[in-house]
Design an enzyme around this catalytic site. Sequence first.
Site, PDB file in Angstrom:
ATOM      1  N   CYS A 108       0.819  -1.224   0.000  1.00  0.00           N
ATOM      2  CA  CYS A 108       0.000   0.000   0.000  1.00  0.00           C
ATOM      3  C   CYS A 108       0.848   1.268   0.000  1.00  0.00           C
ATOM      4  O   CYS A 108       0.331   2.364  -0.244  1.00  0.00           O
ATOM      5  CB  CYS A 108      -0.938   0.003   1.197  1.00  0.00           C
ATOM      6  SG  CYS A 108      -2.016  -1.428   1.238  1.00  0.00           S
ATOM      7  N   HIS A 256      -3.289   6.738   3.559  1.00  0.00           N
ATOM      8  CA  HIS A 256      -3.735   5.515   2.885  1.00  0.00           C
ATOM      9  C   HIS A 256      -5.126   5.178   3.408  1.00  0.00           C
ATOM     10  O   HIS A 256      -5.365   5.174   4.622  1.00  0.00           O
ATOM     11  CB  HIS A 256      -2.753   4.379   3.182  1.00  0.00           C
ATOM     12  CG  HIS A 256      -3.292   3.041   2.815  1.00  0.00           C
ATOM     13  ND1 HIS A 256      -3.874   2.790   1.586  1.00  0.00           N
ATOM     14  CD2 HIS A 256      -3.376   1.878   3.523  1.00  0.00           C
ATOM     15  CE1 HIS A 256      -4.265   1.526   1.556  1.00  0.00           C
ATOM     16  NE2 HIS A 256      -3.990   0.958   2.705  1.00  0.00           N
ATOM     17  N   ASN A 286     -10.675   0.137   0.284  1.00  0.00           N
ATOM     18  CA  ASN A 286      -9.212   0.218   0.364  1.00  0.00           C
ATOM     19  C   ASN A 286      -8.641  -0.192  -0.997  1.00  0.00           C
ATOM     20  O   ASN A 286      -8.737  -1.359  -1.380  1.00  0.00           O
ATOM     21  CB  ASN A 286      -8.751  -0.722   1.482  1.00  0.00           C
ATOM     22  CG  ASN A 286      -7.235  -0.786   1.634  1.00  0.00           C
ATOM     23  OD1 ASN A 286      -6.490  -0.370   0.752  1.00  0.00           O
ATOM     24  ND2 ASN A 286      -6.791  -1.330   2.746  1.00  0.00           N
TER      25      ASN A 286
END
Length: 364
Positions: A108, A256, A286
């Site tokens: 990520c 994030h 996500n």
Amino acid sequence: MVGIGSAVPGQRVSNSEIETFLDTSDEWIQSRTGIRERRVAEPELTLLELAARAARAALTAAGVDPAAVDTVICSSSSPDATFPSLACRLQAELGCPHGPAFDVQAACSGALYGMVLAQSMIQSGLSRTVLVVAAEIFSRLLDWSDRSTAVLFGDGAGAFLVGGHDQKGAEIVAIDLGADGGGAWALDTVRYRPSEEAPSTPLPEYASSARALDRVVHMDGREVFRFSTKILEQIVVRLAGAAGIEPNEIALIVPHQANSRILATAAGRLGVPFERFACNVERLGNTSSASIPLALAEADRLGRCHDGELVCLVAFGGGLTWCGVLLRWQPTAVGIDDPGDLDTNLGIAGREQLPSQDHKEVSA
Ligand code: ACO
């Protein structure tokens, strides 16, 4: 940073739809993660196509010809193929010159790792204009019978176009970069073991176990929660320290988009109002390494990035990896390509200016 681009698939998948084939509920998902829906790639959409859409959105918005891009860096944990790299195929797809092209693997944190590499290559004189693209189709990396992971992720892509000081855009003020391989076990992939029971309800195509899955996402949710809240706080404190300010002097934090409980917990620890956090996890889930460029493009389009103010990008993820970048905001070209944008009104002005672009919305 002279340009930002983002692209998402048009297909919207709500929690209520997932409820029809998985033992979960809209109430559980929203209360634990803040996610209401996510985008899921249509079967024919490739990662390369999604990455190219985000890249073109950034290039068009910035008015930069692909021929001027001398380095391409990509990030993905869900590539179409192990090799050649997504970056090499994107370079050819866009028609960029034959400079370096390579992928980074930092889960990520990949988009920000790419941005830091881009800055280093420009400062060292190796490159002049670097295209960083993070693209993810996590819906093809999920075991859709595992409710602890299947409800969390979404698909999307984002791009940063990074240039020298002579080009207009947000300036990088400070960087915080790191990894702790000792925590690799908390978020990884494991061999897919299909359930022996036939599904009681027909599965949508994206969740069909008929697909040839090899490995799927595995996560220790509590450990990831602990790590994420702690590292997010630490990065913001370190970046503020490097800039000689207090964390609450940062105008906007673009983290994030793991889940809104992680973000709210970190905001509380930092003593920064949650309203200063850019959060679109409710609509996109996500999207792993694509999430920061997606959220930053949206925040700018919503008028949340102001000239001269500090904007803090904070990534954390599998590896475990992390990266923070503190920006001094300056007018930066933003392009958003969202065929499923039915209710946010992002980029309506762009649609009027560019009728020939069909669903694409691009504005500087
Ligand atoms: N629907 C319904 N129930 C569920 C679901 C679901 N989708 N998933 C788990 N549950 C159940 C569990 O089975 C468990 O049931 P049990 O008590 O009968 O055993 C119960 O809910 C509680 O499970 P926990 O794992 O303890 O739930 P927790 O309160 O810790 O929340 C969560 C889980 C939301 C995943 C949390 O741990 C979390 O936020 N972790 C961070 C993980 C994350 O967001 N990762 C994103 C990817 S990582 C990254 O991007 C860096």
